[in-house]
Design a protein around this motif. Sequence first.
Motif, short mmCIF file in Angstrom:
data_model
loop_
_atom_site.label_atom_id
_atom_site.label_comp_id
_atom_site.label_asym_id
_atom_site.label_seq_id
_atom_site.Cartn_x
_atom_site.Cartn_y
_atom_site.Cartn_z
N ILE A 16 3.61 0.60 13.77
CA ILE A 16 4.02 -0.70 13.23
C ILE A 16 3.10 -1.78 13.76
CG2 ILE A 16 5.88 -2.40 13.10
CD1 ILE A 16 7.83 0.00 13.53
N ASN A 17 2.47 -2.52 12.84
CA ASN A 17 1.59 -3.64 13.20
C ASN A 17 2.37 -4.94 13.29
OD1 ASN A 17 -0.67 -1.93 13.04
ND2 ASN A 17 -0.81 -2.29 10.84
N HIS A 35 0.38 1.12 9.78
CA HIS A 35 -0.84 1.85 9.39
C HIS A 35 -0.71 3.28 9.90
CE1 HIS A 35 -4.97 1.99 8.01
NE2 HIS A 35 -5.22 2.77 9.04
N SER A 36 -1.18 4.23 9.08
CA SER A 36 -0.99 5.64 9.44
C SER A 36 -2.13 6.16 10.31
CB SER A 36 -0.85 6.50 8.19
OG SER A 36 -2.08 6.72 7.56
N LEU A 43 1.39 0.86 4.96
CA LEU A 43 2.77 0.96 4.52
C LEU A 43 3.46 -0.38 4.70
CD1 LEU A 43 5.33 2.80 3.84
CD2 LEU A 43 5.62 2.94 6.33
N THR A 44 4.20 -0.79 3.68
CA THR A 44 5.14 -1.90 3.78
C THR A 44 6.49 -1.32 3.42
OG1 THR A 44 3.44 -3.48 3.08
CG2 THR A 44 5.73 -4.21 2.95
N LEU A 45 7.49 -1.53 4.28
CA LEU A 45 8.78 -0.87 4.08
C LEU A 45 9.92 -1.78 4.51
CD1 LEU A 45 10.30 1.82 3.44
CD2 LEU A 45 10.08 2.35 5.89
N LEU A 119 2.99 2.00 -0.51
CA LEU A 119 2.12 2.87 0.27
C LEU A 119 0.74 2.83 -0.37
CD1 LEU A 119 1.96 5.01 2.57
CD2 LEU A 119 2.57 6.72 0.85
N THR A 120 -0.26 2.37 0.40
CA THR A 120 -1.59 2.15 -0.13
C THR A 120 -2.61 3.01 0.63
OG1 THR A 120 -1.04 -0.13 -0.67
CG2 THR A 120 -3.38 0.42 -0.57
#
Length: 141
Positions: A16-17, A35-36, A43-45, A119-120
Amino acid sequence: MANTSSNIVFDDIFTINDIDKEGKKFDRVSRLYAHSKNYDMDLTLDYNVEVFPLRSGESFALALASSLDREGAPSRLRMETKKPTRTATSGDQTVYKFDGGSAEIVTAYASFGGLLMSLTGSFRHMTSVVLGDPVYLLVRK
């Protein structure tokens, strides 16, 4: 023993950023930006902070599954849809939109009962994510 890996259409570990960087809009819901580790995905969730409390800097495992059945059978909740093009609206746990920012980078959008996810990243890591199909979000610390 059943092969449950066929249910998983995407999985990675995210760090988590930021959380609620645009301000908090709901008491029990926050929006995280992460970011993975393995696939260089963003990811934005939206998530319920009471059910699954998270903090900036934490890492968590996220998987998207096409079914919750251990045998890999389609979910009984699956809804029939017309052949989708770029958007679909067939239920609450659905990949409803894909955007192609470039030939290589895409964004998949999903809704989980109104909690949204984007998810990008490289389309190669999302080839099993299908527009209009049900998707289940699995998260653990």
